[in-house]
Design a protein around this motif. Structure first.
Motif, PDB file in Angstrom:
ATOM      1  N   HIS A 100       0.843  -1.192   0.000  1.00  0.00           N
ATOM      2  CA  HIS A 100       0.000   0.000   0.000  1.00  0.00           C
ATOM      3  C   HIS A 100       0.883   1.249   0.000  1.00  0.00           C
ATOM      4  O   HIS A 100       1.938   1.273   0.654  1.00  0.00           O
ATOM      5  CB  HIS A 100      -0.890   0.050   1.252  1.00  0.00           C
ATOM      6  N   TYR A 101       0.421   2.261  -0.699  1.00  0.00           N
ATOM      7  CA  TYR A 101       1.052   3.576  -0.673  1.00  0.00           C
ATOM      8  C   TYR A 101      -0.010   4.606  -0.272  1.00  0.00           C
ATOM      9  O   TYR A 101      -1.119   4.586  -0.812  1.00  0.00           O
ATOM     10  CB  TYR A 101       1.622   3.954  -2.051  1.00  0.00           C
ATOM     11  N   PHE A 155       8.666   8.129   4.512  1.00  0.00           N
ATOM     12  CA  PHE A 155       9.505   9.105   3.838  1.00  0.00           C
ATOM     13  C   PHE A 155       9.344  10.479   4.500  1.00  0.00           C
ATOM     14  O   PHE A 155       8.325  10.740   5.161  1.00  0.00           O
ATOM     15  CB  PHE A 155       9.141   9.176   2.353  1.00  0.00           C
ATOM     16  N   PRO A 156      10.334  11.365   4.345  1.00  0.00           N
ATOM     17  CA  PRO A 156      10.273  12.661   5.050  1.00  0.00           C
ATOM     18  C   PRO A 156       9.031  13.489   4.737  1.00  0.00           C
ATOM     19  O   PRO A 156       8.567  14.248   5.579  1.00  0.00           O
ATOM     20  CB  PRO A 156      11.556  13.367   4.580  1.00  0.00           C
ATOM     21  N   ASP A 157       8.468  13.368   3.532  1.00  0.00           N
ATOM     22  CA  ASP A 157       7.295  14.177   3.189  1.00  0.00           C
ATOM     23  C   ASP A 157       5.988  13.575   3.680  1.00  0.00           C
ATOM     24  O   ASP A 157       4.911  14.107   3.414  1.00  0.00           O
ATOM     25  CB  ASP A 157       7.226  14.390   1.678  1.00  0.00           C
ATOM     26  N   GLY A 158       6.040  12.442   4.368  1.00  0.00           N
ATOM     27  CA  GLY A 158       4.846  11.821   4.914  1.00  0.00           C
ATOM     28  C   GLY A 158       4.305  10.661   4.098  1.00  0.00           C
ATOM     29  O   GLY A 158       3.316  10.034   4.500  1.00  0.00           O
ATOM     30  N   HIS A 159       4.906  10.339   2.960  1.00  0.00           N
ATOM     31  CA  HIS A 159       4.480   9.181   2.183  1.00  0.00           C
ATOM     32  C   HIS A 159       4.874   7.900   2.913  1.00  0.00           C
ATOM     33  O   HIS A 159       5.954   7.821   3.520  1.00  0.00           O
ATOM     34  CB  HIS A 159       5.095   9.204   0.785  1.00  0.00           C
ATOM     35  N   VAL A 160       3.990   6.911   2.807  1.00  0.00           N
ATOM     36  CA  VAL A 160       4.176   5.663   3.546  1.00  0.00           C
ATOM     37  C   VAL A 160       4.059   4.493   2.576  1.00  0.00           C
ATOM     38  O   VAL A 160       3.167   4.460   1.715  1.00  0.00           O
ATOM     39  CB  VAL A 160       3.126   5.515   4.669  1.00  0.00           C
ATOM     40  N   LEU A 161       4.978   3.551   2.713  1.00  0.00           N
ATOM     41  CA  LEU A 161       4.910   2.275   2.003  1.00  0.00           C
ATOM     42  C   LEU A 161       4.686   1.187   3.039  1.00  0.00           C
ATOM     43  O   LEU A 161       5.472   1.037   3.982  1.00  0.00           O
ATOM     44  CB  LEU A 161       6.200   2.005   1.233  1.00  0.00           C
ATOM     45  N   TYR A 162       3.590   0.450   2.850  1.00  0.00           N
ATOM     46  CA  TYR A 162       3.198  -0.594   3.804  1.00  0.00           C
ATOM     47  C   TYR A 162       3.104  -1.910   3.042  1.00  0.00           C
ATOM     48  O   TYR A 162       2.293  -2.057   2.137  1.00  0.00           O
ATOM     49  CB  TYR A 162       1.860  -0.219   4.436  1.00  0.00           C
ATOM     50  N   SER A 163       3.957  -2.868   3.364  1.00  0.00           N
ATOM     51  CA  SER A 163       4.029  -4.132   2.638  1.00  0.00           C
ATOM     52  C   SER A 163       3.840  -5.295   3.595  1.00  0.00           C
ATOM     53  O   SER A 163       4.336  -5.266   4.730  1.00  0.00           O
ATOM     54  CB  SER A 163       5.381  -4.264   1.923  1.00  0.00           C
TER      55      SER A 163
END
Length: 459
Positions: A100-101, A155-163
């Motif tokens: 998920h992103y 990530f610093p800008d608030g983006h999230v990678l959920y695997s």
């Protein structure tokens, strides 16, 4: 006094020994000592992952309420499941990596050195994650060997990678009407459980490119033809509209296994049943045992195939082939029953004819000769002085003219010898009934015609 002096010296030596074993404190220089890498480990260290100076908390998890979705009260959130990598393992079962992103500004952090921060599953319980579930799933679980197979990257800008790595057993509406020459289209459906489309929007990040399969994947019964993604809205009358994502894949069944285990044995049993057409019609045990064996073998094949198949209420392609083959085998048994019955009736008529005309008692089946057709019908009927009423009828004399030679007189015997020496070409009449002769052609031709239609329709 000397004893007291010795005791003081002993205690002093003991104190010196203890002080010498204490670790020496290094003077603080304000720098963190870097461990010297081993000569066996030559990979350069990632300096962006090293914290210099006093450690500080980059993710301020405790300062926010993560029970609410990001940007609550404002715009909705976009979530992009990216990768579903199918591993070998059909109800149908898939092992996949689901990624998920999304963007959560509450997790943003400022850092000049760290491009991202990676965590395991322990942080997932403290922050907001999409509540995606599998529609029509019968059983699913997240792998936990050796630990939970969950990865979270911020990530610093608030983006999230959920695997996460998941195994799902889901329902697929399969159509077995063309089994085993069938293709099945199944789908795995993902949807948010609590958030409607006003709160959470689900997208495929890269369309069909979001699906990546293992190039070495192979299934025992199926060939994976294609994968594709779709998305649409699903409506529930009690809760509203929800975004639903679909993973669609088409499977083509391998036919070679069923050719070896089902089609070839059935075809061989049908061909074996035709052997009885070439066996003497008087060999009752041979023909009956051959017919019964082929019938029982076909029954075993049909039972074995149906035992390994789902119990459906419609006819499958393999059922058509097996039952038509069974009918051919069964008809070969009925064919011999008809031949045997007609042979018995014919012998009974001949017996009555001999009883009615005692002068024919010397005529045996072994003396029955066949005329190939070199002489005319009138010449053949005049042999042995038989009346024309006792000569075979026109139907019984289609291809060959049967001539009965009596042994009553010398004149007949001399005439018989003359016929044998001539060019008439007598030979022993074979006990082959007309039904057997026609069956040798009709049965194979009909079965070949059936196979042509069957494979052209279902293949």
């Amino acid at each position: 006094m000397p004893y007291f002096t010795r005791l003081i010296l002993f205690l002093f030596c003991l104190m010196v020994l203890v002080e010498s074993r204490k670790p020496k404190k290094k003077r603080w220089t304000g720098q963190v000592e870097m461990p010297k890498p081993s000569h066996l480990y030559k990979k350069n260290l990632d300096v962006t992952k090293i914290r210099k100076g006093k450690p500080q908390q980059l993710l301020r998890v405790d300062e926010h309420d993560f029970s609410m979705r990001p940007a609550f009260g404002g715009r909705n959130v976009g979530c992009w499941p990216q990768g579903c990598e199918v591993l070998p393992s059909l109800d149908f079962t898939m092992t996949l990596y689901l990624r998920h992103y999304w963007k959560d500004e509450r997790l943003a952090f400022s850092s000049a050195n760290n491009k991202s921060m990676t965590f395991d599953g322990r942080l997932v319980k403290k922050i907001w994650v999409p509540d995606v579930f599998f529609v029509h799933s019968k059983r699913s679980f997240t792998h936990d060997t050796t630990t939970d197979n969950i990865m979270l990257r911020v990530f610093p800008d608030g983006h999230v990678l959920y695997s996460m790595r998941i195994t799902v057993t889901a329902m697929c509406n399969m159509d077995f009407s063309h089994f085993p020459l069938d293709s099945q289209t199944c789908s795995l459906e993902l949807e948010s459980y609590a958030y409607t489309d006003e709160d959470l929007m689900l997208y495929w990040k890269n369309g069909d490119e979001s699906l990546k399969t293992d190039e070495k994947i192979s299934l025992s019964q199926f060939l994976i033809q294609k994968f594709h993604t779709t998305s649409r809205l699903a409506f529930y009358s009690s809760t509203g509209w929800y975004n639903r994502l679909y993973i669609n894949f088409t499977l083509r069944r391998h036919i070679f296994f069923f050719l070896l285990q089902t089609y070839f044995p059935a075809t061989l049993m049908v061909m074996l049943s035709w052997v009885s057409f070439w066996i003497d019609r008087r060999a009752v045990p041979a023909r009956v045992s051959l017919g019964i064996t082929t019938v029982l073998t076909m029954t075993t094949i049909i039972t074995g195939v149906n035992a390994s198949m789902p119990r459906v209420s419609y006819v499958k392609a393999v059922d058509i082939y097996l039952w038509v083959s069974f009918v051919f085998v069964f008809l070969s048994v009925l064919e011999y029953a008809a031949v045997n019955y007609l042979t018995t009736v014919q012998e009974r008529k001949e017996r009555k004819l001999r009883e009615k005309f005692p002068g024919m008692c010397g005529m045996l089946h072994s003396k029955t000769m066949m005329l190939d057709g070199s002489y005319s019908e009138s010449e053949a009927n005049s042999l042995a002085g038989y009346p024309r009423s006792h000569i075979l009828t026109e139907e019984e004399r289609q291809d060959k003219i049967v001539v009965h030679l009596g042994l009553s007189g010398d004149a007949n015997a001399a005439r018989k010898k003359g016929l044998l020496k001539g060019q008439m070409g007598f030979r022993i009449f074979q006990n082959t009934h007309a039904i057997d002769k026609y069956s040798r052609l009709i049965f194979p031709a009909s079965y070949i015609f059936f196979n042509l239609i069957y494979w052209s329709v279902f293949s």
